[in-house]
Design a protein around this motif. Structure first.
Motif, short mmCIF file in Angstrom:
data_model
loop_
_atom_site.label_atom_id
_atom_site.label_comp_id
_atom_site.label_asym_id
_atom_site.label_seq_id
_atom_site.Cartn_x
_atom_site.Cartn_y
_atom_site.Cartn_z
N PRO A 155 0.73 18.42 59.55
CA PRO A 155 1.23 17.88 60.39
C PRO A 155 1.87 16.55 60.19
O PRO A 155 0.96 15.69 60.23
CB PRO A 155 0.55 18.30 61.59
CG PRO A 155 -0.33 19.24 61.22
CD PRO A 155 -0.64 19.17 59.99
N GLY A 156 3.04 16.22 60.32
CA GLY A 156 3.61 14.87 60.19
C GLY A 156 3.72 14.31 58.82
O GLY A 156 4.14 13.06 58.40
N ALA A 157 3.28 15.12 57.71
CA ALA A 157 3.12 14.52 56.03
C ALA A 157 4.66 14.61 55.78
O ALA A 157 4.96 13.53 55.23
CB ALA A 157 2.23 15.40 55.28
N ARG A 158 5.53 15.87 55.84
CA ARG A 158 6.58 15.67 55.27
C ARG A 158 7.86 14.79 56.03
O ARG A 158 7.85 14.77 57.40
CB ARG A 158 7.43 16.93 55.42
CG ARG A 158 8.60 17.50 54.86
CD ARG A 158 8.67 17.33 53.23
NE ARG A 158 10.11 17.70 52.76
CZ ARG A 158 10.23 18.64 52.17
NH1 ARG A 158 9.50 19.65 52.13
NH2 ARG A 158 11.63 18.91 51.96
N LYS A 192 -0.95 8.03 57.28
CA LYS A 192 -0.33 8.89 58.32
C LYS A 192 0.90 7.99 58.77
O LYS A 192 1.06 6.96 58.62
CB LYS A 192 -1.12 9.41 59.56
CG LYS A 192 -2.20 10.43 59.30
CD LYS A 192 -2.79 10.96 60.80
CE LYS A 192 -3.93 11.87 60.24
NZ LYS A 192 -4.10 12.53 61.54
N ARG A 193 1.83 8.84 59.09
CA ARG A 193 3.04 8.04 59.52
C ARG A 193 3.05 7.58 60.85
O ARG A 193 2.62 8.25 61.81
CB ARG A 193 4.29 9.20 59.51
CG ARG A 193 5.60 8.78 59.79
CD ARG A 193 6.66 9.91 59.77
NE ARG A 193 6.53 10.78 58.60
CZ ARG A 193 6.97 10.77 57.45
NH1 ARG A 193 7.56 9.76 57.10
NH2 ARG A 193 6.49 11.72 56.69
N ILE A 227 -4.24 10.44 55.78
CA ILE A 227 -4.17 12.03 55.80
C ILE A 227 -5.53 12.44 55.01
O ILE A 227 -5.63 11.44 54.07
CB ILE A 227 -2.90 12.64 54.90
CG1 ILE A 227 -1.53 12.12 56.03
CG2 ILE A 227 -2.94 13.89 54.58
CD1 ILE A 227 -0.11 12.56 55.13
N GLY A 228 -6.11 13.30 55.32
CA GLY A 228 -7.19 13.69 54.59
C GLY A 228 -7.13 14.42 53.30
O GLY A 228 -8.01 14.82 52.88
N PRO A 244 2.86 17.24 64.68
CA PRO A 244 1.71 16.65 64.84
C PRO A 244 1.70 16.18 66.48
O PRO A 244 2.47 16.08 66.99
CB PRO A 244 1.95 15.23 64.03
CG PRO A 244 3.54 15.03 64.11
CD PRO A 244 4.13 16.43 64.01
N THR A 245 0.14 16.23 66.53
CA THR A 245 -0.28 15.78 67.96
C THR A 245 -0.61 14.46 67.79
O THR A 245 -1.37 14.12 66.98
CB THR A 245 -1.09 16.85 68.54
OG1 THR A 245 -2.23 16.78 67.62
CG2 THR A 245 -0.45 17.94 68.76
N ASP A 246 -0.97 13.78 69.14
CA ASP A 246 -1.46 12.60 68.98
C ASP A 246 -3.10 12.58 69.36
O ASP A 246 -3.70 12.96 70.24
CB ASP A 246 -1.10 11.52 70.29
CG ASP A 246 -1.21 10.22 70.43
OD1 ASP A 246 -2.46 9.89 69.49
OD2 ASP A 246 -0.94 9.34 71.34
#
Length: 205
Positions: free
Chosen positions: A86-89, A164-165, A153-154, A27-29
């Motif tokens: 990105p970033g979900a798992r 989101k995390r 998360i969408g 994931p990106t910021d």
């Protein structure tokens, strides 16, 4: 340390959600948490797996709040395409890392909570499955998330909005530090500990 996280599905395949796939997108910021550092915590009563409710804004002690999308016992509990977001798992590896470092965090005068939009009843099963020594908080009504404008998360999971995390270090009702994006999630506890050591709270100094 992996306790109680490996399962065999109905398809006969062993799935271990404590293991992160090697090809996860990073994931990106996106700037969705830029407004959080220094922000006051909202006065929201969050149901806790320890019983009753918790108002994070009323806790003077340093508090680590890791916010995660969803947690489940097997890969079959995750939505299709989950690993591609990105970033979900990584909710189980993140929780296990905070579990394994819990004593060190306590020695740094920091309390730990996890938070998701899953129900308290479901979170109770996660406490038992992962042997977590700290409570999980439910923001099922999205009151905390809405007040802080937390990114989500969408895609919805079983009709539920998932966050989101992001990990917050708070104290005396104010957000002191924001970790976002969090990747890899199994190293988040290490990052938090390093920051706490470099930035001791007034009460611990």
């Amino acid at each position: 340390m992996n306790r109680g996280v490996a399962h065999v599905t109905s398809h006969g395949m062993d799935t271990d959600v404590s293991i992160l796939p090697s090809n996860l997108p990073i994931p990106t910021d996106d700037g969705a948490c830029d407004h959080l550092p220094g922000a006051p915590l909202p006065r929201v009563l969050l149901p806790s797996t320890a019983g009753g409710t918790v108002d994070l804004s009323a806790i003077a002690r340093t508090t680590v709040l890791y916010i995660y999308p969803i947690s489940g016992p097997t890969n079959d509990d995750l939505p299709d395409g989950w690993d591609a977001i990105p970033g979900a798992r990584g909710c189980t590896p993140q929780a296990c890392a905070f579990r394994d470092h819990h004593r060190e965090l306590e020695s740094l005068d920091a309390s730990v909570y996890g938070l998701s939009t899953q129900s308290t009843a479901y979170q109770m099963s996660e406490i038992a499955r992962l042997h977590l020594p700290f409570p999980l908080l439910s923001d099922e009504l999205l009151q905390f998330a809405t007040a802080l404008r937390l990114p989500h998360i969408g895609v919805k999971v079983q009709g539920r909005t998932v966050l989101k995390r992001v990990t917050l270090v708070c104290g005396a009702g104010v957000i002191r530090k924001v970790f976002y994006p969090v990747f890899p999630p199994d190293k988040n506890a290490d990052e938090v500990i390093a920051w706490l050591k470099a930035n001791p709270s007034r009460s611990a100094s």
